[in-house]
Write a protein that holds these residues in place. Structure first.
Motif, mmCIF file in Angstrom:
data_model
loop_
_atom_site.group_PDB
_atom_site.id
_atom_site.type_symbol
_atom_site.label_atom_id
_atom_site.label_comp_id
_atom_site.label_asym_id
_atom_site.label_seq_id
_atom_site.Cartn_x
_atom_site.Cartn_y
_atom_site.Cartn_z
ATOM 1 N N ILE A 578 15.631 35.465 32.131
ATOM 2 C CA ILE A 578 14.274 35.012 32.459
ATOM 3 C C ILE A 578 14.338 33.514 32.764
ATOM 4 O O ILE A 578 14.742 32.723 31.907
ATOM 5 C CB ILE A 578 13.300 35.277 31.298
ATOM 6 N N VAL A 603 12.967 36.985 37.160
ATOM 7 C CA VAL A 603 13.628 37.848 36.192
ATOM 8 C C VAL A 603 14.745 38.622 36.879
ATOM 9 O O VAL A 603 14.563 39.123 37.997
ATOM 10 C CB VAL A 603 12.629 38.836 35.550
ATOM 11 N N GLN A 606 16.160 43.266 35.836
ATOM 12 C CA GLN A 606 15.147 44.300 35.766
ATOM 13 C C GLN A 606 13.945 43.957 36.642
ATOM 14 O O GLN A 606 13.674 42.783 36.941
ATOM 15 C CB GLN A 606 14.671 44.494 34.312
ATOM 16 N N SER A 607 13.194 44.995 37.011
ATOM 17 C CA SER A 607 11.907 44.803 37.673
ATOM 18 C C SER A 607 10.864 44.384 36.638
ATOM 19 O O SER A 607 11.044 44.577 35.434
ATOM 20 C CB SER A 607 11.469 46.102 38.369
ATOM 21 N N VAL A 608 9.754 43.814 37.130
ATOM 22 C CA VAL A 608 8.717 43.281 36.247
ATOM 23 C C VAL A 608 7.456 44.125 36.403
ATOM 24 O O VAL A 608 6.958 44.319 37.520
ATOM 25 C CB VAL A 608 8.416 41.808 36.563
ATOM 26 N N TYR A 609 6.949 44.621 35.263
ATOM 27 C CA TYR A 609 5.700 45.378 35.246
ATOM 28 C C TYR A 609 4.518 44.487 34.878
ATOM 29 O O TYR A 609 3.410 44.692 35.360
ATOM 30 C CB TYR A 609 5.795 46.529 34.243
ATOM 31 N N ILE A 611 3.426 40.320 32.838
ATOM 32 C CA ILE A 611 3.836 39.065 32.190
ATOM 33 C C ILE A 611 2.684 38.620 31.291
ATOM 34 O O ILE A 611 1.511 38.662 31.695
ATOM 35 C CB ILE A 611 4.153 37.962 33.219
ATOM 36 N N VAL A 715 7.972 39.149 29.193
ATOM 37 C CA VAL A 715 8.194 39.849 30.460
ATOM 38 C C VAL A 715 8.357 41.335 30.146
ATOM 39 O O VAL A 715 9.304 41.729 29.455
ATOM 40 C CB VAL A 715 9.423 39.297 31.198
ATOM 41 N N TYR A 716 7.429 42.150 30.651
ATOM 42 C CA TYR A 716 7.477 43.596 30.435
ATOM 43 C C TYR A 716 8.284 44.241 31.570
ATOM 44 O O TYR A 716 7.915 44.140 32.748
ATOM 45 C CB TYR A 716 6.067 44.186 30.417
ATOM 46 N N TYR A 717 9.396 44.893 31.203
ATOM 47 C CA TYR A 717 10.184 45.616 32.192
ATOM 48 C C TYR A 717 9.909 47.113 32.123
ATOM 49 O O TYR A 717 10.532 47.904 32.820
ATOM 50 C CB TYR A 717 11.686 45.347 32.001
ATOM 51 N N TYR A 722 9.450 44.824 26.318
ATOM 52 C CA TYR A 722 9.408 43.470 26.856
ATOM 53 C C TYR A 722 10.487 42.616 26.216
ATOM 54 O O TYR A 722 11.028 42.938 25.151
ATOM 55 C CB TYR A 722 8.036 42.828 26.612
#
Length: 738
Positions: A578, A603, A606-609, A611, A715-717, A722
């Motif tokens: 991050i 980030v 991973q992809s980000v869902y 924040i 950061v929620y992946y 997170y």
């Protein structure tokens, strides 16, 4: 100037108390220990012929344990400065003695069992703390004129704690837990601060005359003792605990120095401290030390005598005699010869082999087993056979019989006839138990199926953690089942083919490598696959591998494999990177209380869902002192919704933890993306936050404020997973947003 009249202190009283406590805790137990080494007169039970005495060989959790240390560290003490590590403790833990009567079987296993026991814990503590002085933090600025005169510099507690203690442990260690009342003698601190040159008093710290110094309290501790030296009584201990006494609050008369500028010269500081308009007298509440955590490390002793190996002798009257000095007991038969007793033995199962598959009940060989080591002289053995379901759970007991080592056991004819009528593949397990000691063998499985025309198939299973499944939130496992084709003796055998595998414990199986497969005679093959359990609470897994023999009958050769599931620890955040790109802070020109924090979050991999941003802490320093303050909205240190954006807009923003009375300020904000943001994409943000500014009527250019602000970014992946990162920014109110 004398700011107070000194009181007479008599420290010799407390020296005498601790000397008596030392004599009670150490000298007396050592004397008692010396007495216990003498040969005593055995007490005989008239009904059974047993000779009763105290137990013999040493296990640490059953011995008297004095302990002491000069080192300790209390924490969480209100109105007190950081404590020193000089916090003496002395105590002794004395187990409750009891006479025991043992059967021969109990005596044979007594040295192998680690039991819990109860003890009495007597403990004394001397704790010392220094109260916060009014001028703490300003010693250098006022050292030329401020004086602190002490009747007693420290607040001291003399504590006596007596409580029952529960112990559990083994030969070289034990853990004790105790909780109970204590008696606390308080010696309050007393001091005054002031300027003797101008006869000005700053602070008068004194406890009222009505304060009761002797108070009741309570303590609870968990203490770990470790004795690494076989030939010495010295060990070590570590302790954590909580101490409480009856609380008491009193008032101290002192000056309010919040408006004093300690950056000025000593004369100017002296003037401000003595000016009642700038530093007026106030009444401030202080509390005595009444509830806090503490820890100690130090030395401990065990009071024991040398233990000789247990002796077993055969008496004429076959009566047990127990000769002991401390637990656990040593067993003797009182006659004329001695021999060394071996303490351990093991039951080993030979036939049927684990996971063997038989064509019929008649082909199951006789049950054979043997003993390794030396069991008790009167050992008795019981063999049990169980029928299992396809999940490996016991359905019923097939057989239970007394057996003798070296003599094969076969199922009764009527039971074999009954089992022969079961059409499908049936699973069994068996074990042998020595009933007087409870020692048991393993419990391997075998199965009976009409499929065993060519031989038997044995298996082994290995399960290891392979991370976590993002979709289900459950751990993933890599399972490896290895199968071996064992032809019937003196035959060439035939191949066996396996086509599928299923879980008997629920969950899902995927990535099977490789099925179908054909395993030739004497050949070995391993099948691997990914397994996700049905729930987080699942601890074991059972699988059935379905197959058939490649002979004229094509009978089934199904194999049941069972093993425990290891614990999995989520380590996704170890690989997540991050980054906070180009973070900047600028003050808004229209409102000096509002600041814009800008930058971008990036980030990988991973992809980000989503924040989430939240304020962890902030602090500020104003020059000159006292020129800064909070605004009337009381939103300093809070995020402001007006003007806050993530990814270029306020779409997808969710504000949480709103204080009462102001719907525009929040402790945290969360941005939820409408679709996952690919890894490596920069996500810009503009956070508006409220902070202290120059007080009303003061030109902001005449009041420099330096800030330190720490933000936490989650950061929620995935929807519920997170990783966090904390960044801290240092800035001032000199940079304005255009």
């Amino acid at each position: 100037m004398k700011l107070y009249k000194k009181t007479h202190v008599r420290p010799h009283v407390y020296v005498r108390i601790f000397f008596c406590l030392y004599h009670l805790l150490f000298v007396t137990p050592l004397f008692v220990s010396a007495q216990s080494t003498m040969q005593g007169i055995a007490k005989q039970d008239s009904k059974t012929g047993m000779v009763i005495a105290k137990p013999g060989t040493s296990v640490s959790n059953s011995l008297i344990t004095p302990y002491f240390t000069p080192l300790g560290y209390p924490i969480g003490i209100a109105d007190m400065q950081k404590a020193t590590v000089w916090q003496p403790e002395i105590g002794v833990s004395i187990p409750f003695a009891r006479n025991v009567k043992l059967t021969k079987a109990d005596a044979a296993r007594s040295n192998q069992i680690k039991k819990s026991t109860w003890a009495l814990n007597v403990q004394g503590n001397l704790l010392s703390f220094t109260p916060h002085h009014l001028l703490d933090g300003h010693e250098q600025q006022v050292s030329s004129f401020a004086v602190t005169e002490n009747t007693r510099k420290n607040w001291t507690l003399y504590m006596l704690h007596v409580a029952p203690e529960w112990r559990v442990g083994g030969e070289k260690w034990y853990t004790g837990i105790n909780i109970g009342p204590s008696l606390v003698q308080n010696q309050p601190a007393q001091f005054q601060q002031g300027d003797p040159g101008q006869s000005v008093l700053y602070q008068n710290y004194v406890v009222p005359a009505g304060f009761h110094k002797l108070r009741f309290g309570a303590q609870g501790h968990i203490r770990f003792h470790w004795f690494p030296f076989q030939r010495g009584p010295i060990g070590f201990y570590a302790e954590a605990g909580y101490i409480w006494q009856q609380p008491y609050t009193f008032q101290v008369r002192e000056r309010d120095i919040s408006k004093v500028n300690f950056n000025l010269s000593p004369d100017e500081i002296r003037y401000q401290l003595s000016n009642p308009q700038i530093a007026p007298f106030v009444e401030k509440s202080y509390a005595i030390p009444h509830g806090f955590f503490e820890g100690h490390i130090g030395l401990s002793l065990v009071i024991k005598t040398k233990s000789s190996p247990p002796r077993v002798e055969q008496p004429k009257n076959e009566r047990l005699v127990i000769k002991t000095k401390s637990s656990p007991p040593v067993v003797e038969f009182p006659v004329t010869y001695e021999r060394q007793a071996k303490q351990g033995f093991q039951i080993v199962l030979d036939q049927p082999r684990p996971h063997a598959v038989f064509r019929s009940v008649d082909e199951v060989p006789a049950f054979r087993w043997h003993v390794v080591g030396e069991p008790p002289a009167d050992a008795q053995y019981r063999l049990e056979v169980f029928q299992l379901n396809d999940r490996g759970n016991i359905v019923r007991q097939v057989a239970s019989a007394s057996v003798v080592p070296g003599e094969p056991y076969r199922l009764p004819a009527e039971e074999k006839a009954r089992l022969a009528n079961i059409p499908q593949t049936t699973y069994y397990s068996w074990k042998v138990t020595e009933t007087t000691t409870g020692t048991s063998s393993g419990q391997p499985q075998y199965s009976v199926s009409g499929s065993a025309s060519c031989g038997t198939v044995t298996d082994s299973i290995h399960i290891e953690c392979d991370g976590w499944d993002v979709q289900s939130g459950l751990p993933k496992y890599q399972v490896k089942i290895c199968l071996t084709n064992n032809p019937i003796s003196a035959t060439s055998g035939c191949a066996v083919s396996y086509t599928s595998i299923s879980s008997n414990s629920g969950g899902t199986i995927s990535n099977i490598n490789v099925l179908p497969v054909s395993i030739g005679p004497y050949a070995h093959f391993c099948i691997t696959f990914t397994y996700i359990p049905a729930s987080l609470s699942q601890t074991t897994a059972s699988f059935t591998t379905f197959g058939n023999w490649n002979d004229a009958l094509h009978n089934t050769a199904n194999v049941l494999s069972t093993d425990s599931l290891p614990s999995c620890i989520c380590r996704d955040c170890d690989s997540m990177n991050i980054q906070m790109l180009n973070p900047q802070v600028q003050m808004q020109s229209a409102d000096p209380h509002l600041f814009d924090i800008t930058g971008a979050v990036q980030v990988n991999p991973q992809s980000v869902y989503a924040i989430e941003f939240s304020v962890q802490s902030f602090s500020f320093t104003a020059t000159p002192g006292g020129c800064a303050g909070v605004d009337s909205l009381e939103h300093d240190g809070m995020l402001v919704s007006n003007g806050t954006t993530v990814n270029g807009s306020n779409a997808g923003l969710v504000f949480g933890n709103a204080p009462t009375g102001n719907p525009n300020i929040f402790k945290l904000i969360k941005w939820i993306s409408s679709s996952p943001v690919p890894a490596g994409t920069s996500i810009p943000f503009d956070l508006v936050i409220g902070l202290p500014a120059a007080s009303g009527g003061i030109d902001p250019s005449c009041c420099r404020i330096d800030y330190r602000l720490c933000l936490q970014v989650k950061v929620y992946y995935d929807a519920c997973r997170y990783c966090t990162k904390t960044i801290c920014l240092q800035f001032s109110n000199t940079t304005q947003k255009p």
